[in-house]
Design a protein around this motif. Structure first.
Motif, mmCIF file in Angstrom:
data_model
loop_
_atom_site.group_PDB
_atom_site.id
_atom_site.type_symbol
_atom_site.label_atom_id
_atom_site.label_comp_id
_atom_site.label_asym_id
_atom_site.label_seq_id
_atom_site.Cartn_x
_atom_site.Cartn_y
_atom_site.Cartn_z
ATOM 1 N N PHE A 49 52.614 43.060 18.763
ATOM 2 C CA PHE A 49 51.780 42.834 20.053
ATOM 3 C C PHE A 49 52.633 43.864 21.061
ATOM 4 N N VAL A 50 53.018 44.735 22.187
ATOM 5 C CA VAL A 50 53.404 44.910 23.312
ATOM 6 C C VAL A 50 53.380 43.831 24.753
ATOM 7 N N GLN A 51 54.832 44.267 25.091
ATOM 8 C CA GLN A 51 55.163 43.437 26.273
ATOM 9 C C GLN A 51 54.418 43.831 27.460
ATOM 10 N N ARG A 52 53.912 42.518 28.054
ATOM 11 C CA ARG A 52 53.373 42.784 29.694
ATOM 12 C C ARG A 52 54.361 41.880 30.591
ATOM 13 N N TYR A 53 54.130 43.536 31.962
ATOM 14 C CA TYR A 53 54.641 43.114 32.432
ATOM 15 C C TYR A 53 53.691 42.435 34.698
ATOM 16 N N PRO A 54 54.056 41.364 34.946
ATOM 17 C CA PRO A 54 52.510 41.102 36.260
ATOM 18 C C PRO A 54 53.213 42.578 36.756
ATOM 19 N N GLY A 55 52.101 43.076 38.053
ATOM 20 C CA GLY A 55 52.383 43.966 38.889
ATOM 21 C C GLY A 55 51.738 43.406 40.388
ATOM 22 N N ARG A 56 51.171 44.510 40.837
ATOM 23 C CA ARG A 56 50.564 43.995 42.216
ATOM 24 C C ARG A 56 49.560 43.539 41.909
ATOM 25 N N ALA A 57 49.148 42.396 42.761
ATOM 26 C CA ALA A 57 47.725 41.773 42.822
ATOM 27 C C ALA A 57 47.020 42.690 43.580
ATOM 28 N N LYS A 58 45.790 42.717 42.712
ATOM 29 C CA LYS A 58 44.525 43.479 42.852
ATOM 30 C C LYS A 58 43.843 42.762 43.837
ATOM 31 N N TYR A 59 42.840 42.916 44.792
ATOM 32 C CA TYR A 59 41.694 43.144 45.017
ATOM 33 C C TYR A 59 40.541 43.354 45.385
ATOM 34 N N GLY A 60 39.266 42.771 44.864
ATOM 35 C CA GLY A 60 38.211 43.147 44.792
ATOM 36 C C GLY A 60 36.861 43.974 46.340
ATOM 37 N N ASP A 61 36.296 44.344 45.562
ATOM 38 C CA ASP A 61 35.222 45.080 46.668
ATOM 39 C C ASP A 61 34.388 44.319 47.492
ATOM 40 N N LEU A 62 34.332 43.921 48.316
ATOM 41 C CA LEU A 62 33.411 42.924 49.280
ATOM 42 C C LEU A 62 31.784 43.645 49.404
ATOM 43 N N VAL A 63 30.747 42.957 48.607
ATOM 44 C CA VAL A 63 29.933 43.829 48.977
ATOM 45 C C VAL A 63 28.826 41.974 49.433
ATOM 46 N N LEU A 64 27.908 43.265 50.365
ATOM 47 C CA LEU A 64 27.164 42.543 50.626
ATOM 48 C C LEU A 64 25.745 42.865 50.984
ATOM 49 N N LYS A 65 24.687 42.084 50.973
ATOM 50 C CA LYS A 65 23.137 42.229 50.607
ATOM 51 C C LYS A 65 22.848 41.613 51.981
ATOM 52 N N ARG A 66 21.330 42.405 52.478
ATOM 53 C CA ARG A 66 20.785 41.810 52.709
ATOM 54 C C ARG A 66 19.514 42.473 53.693
ATOM 55 N N GLY A 67 18.015 41.289 54.722
ATOM 56 C CA GLY A 67 17.353 42.385 54.350
ATOM 57 C C GLY A 67 17.766 43.960 55.338
ATOM 58 N N LEU A 68 16.515 44.672 55.318
ATOM 59 C CA LEU A 68 17.282 46.145 56.259
ATOM 60 C C LEU A 68 16.563 45.900 56.960
ATOM 61 N N LEU A 69 17.699 46.399 58.368
ATOM 62 C CA LEU A 69 17.564 45.700 59.516
ATOM 63 C C LEU A 69 17.749 47.193 60.409
ATOM 64 N N LYS A 70 16.743 46.597 61.454
ATOM 65 C CA LYS A 70 17.278 48.503 62.107
ATOM 66 C C LYS A 70 17.712 47.691 63.914
ATOM 67 N N GLY A 71 19.164 48.826 64.325
ATOM 68 C CA GLY A 71 19.171 47.995 65.654
ATOM 69 C C GLY A 71 20.148 47.485 65.199
ATOM 70 N N SER A 72 21.070 47.939 63.921
ATOM 71 C CA SER A 72 22.016 46.972 63.455
ATOM 72 C C SER A 72 23.178 47.541 64.140
ATOM 73 N N GLU A 73 24.105 46.891 64.557
ATOM 74 C CA GLU A 73 25.810 47.149 64.756
ATOM 75 C C GLU A 73 26.682 47.046 63.289
#
Length: 146
Positions: A49-73
């Motif tokens: 086997f190969v030794q495995r050591y913990p590293g840093r925490a990794k966060y995924g990208d947040l993906v947001l979906k909605r109907g196309l909206l005009k004039g959106s902030e």
């Protein structure tokens, strides 16, 4: 008996952004994930086997979906970040709600900013809404239970 909450009753808030009507009504939220990276190190003389050591925490990208909206902030924020490279991070809350519209759990994302925007394909043979997808990168999140 415990019944898990439903995943279709939620709200998204971009803190510090004043949205217009319907601006934060997303139909899908994805990418809330955390994992620990690992570093592999081959140990001399050990071939099973190969030794495995913990590293840093990794966060995924947040993906947001909605109907196309005009004039959106939210669109203006994304446009400034992606086209002009004028990065203005905002904290984002994703809140799971119960049947009384009360918070069950909130994921508080720190330092989020847009990294990608896209729309669904335009297709004359399909009978579908145009869906816009916004991808946010962020530093980390905290989960708060109500």
């Amino acid at each position: 008996m415990f019944t898990p909450p439903v995943g279709f009753h939620f709200k998204v808030e971009v803190l510090g952004l004043t949205p217009v009507a319907d601006d934060l009504r997303f139909v899908e939220v994805g990418g809330l994930a955390i994992e620990v990276t690992t570093e592999e190190l081959a140990e001399g003389g050990e071939n099973r086997f190969v030794q495995r050591y913990p590293g840093r925490a990794k966060y995924g990208d947040l993906v947001l979906k909605r109907g196309l909206l005009k004039g959106s902030e939210v669109w203006k924020w994304a446009q400034k970040s992606i086209e002009d490279l004028d990065i203005d991070p905002h904290d984002v809350n994703v809140t799971l709600l119960n049947e009384k519209h009360e918070p069950l759990m909130t994921w508080h994302l720190v330092g989020a900013f847009p990294v990608k925007w896209s729309i669904s394909d335009l297709n004359a043979t399909a009978n579908a809404f145009v869906v816009e997808t916004l991808t946010l990168s962020y530093r980390y999140f905290r989960r708060n239970e109500s």
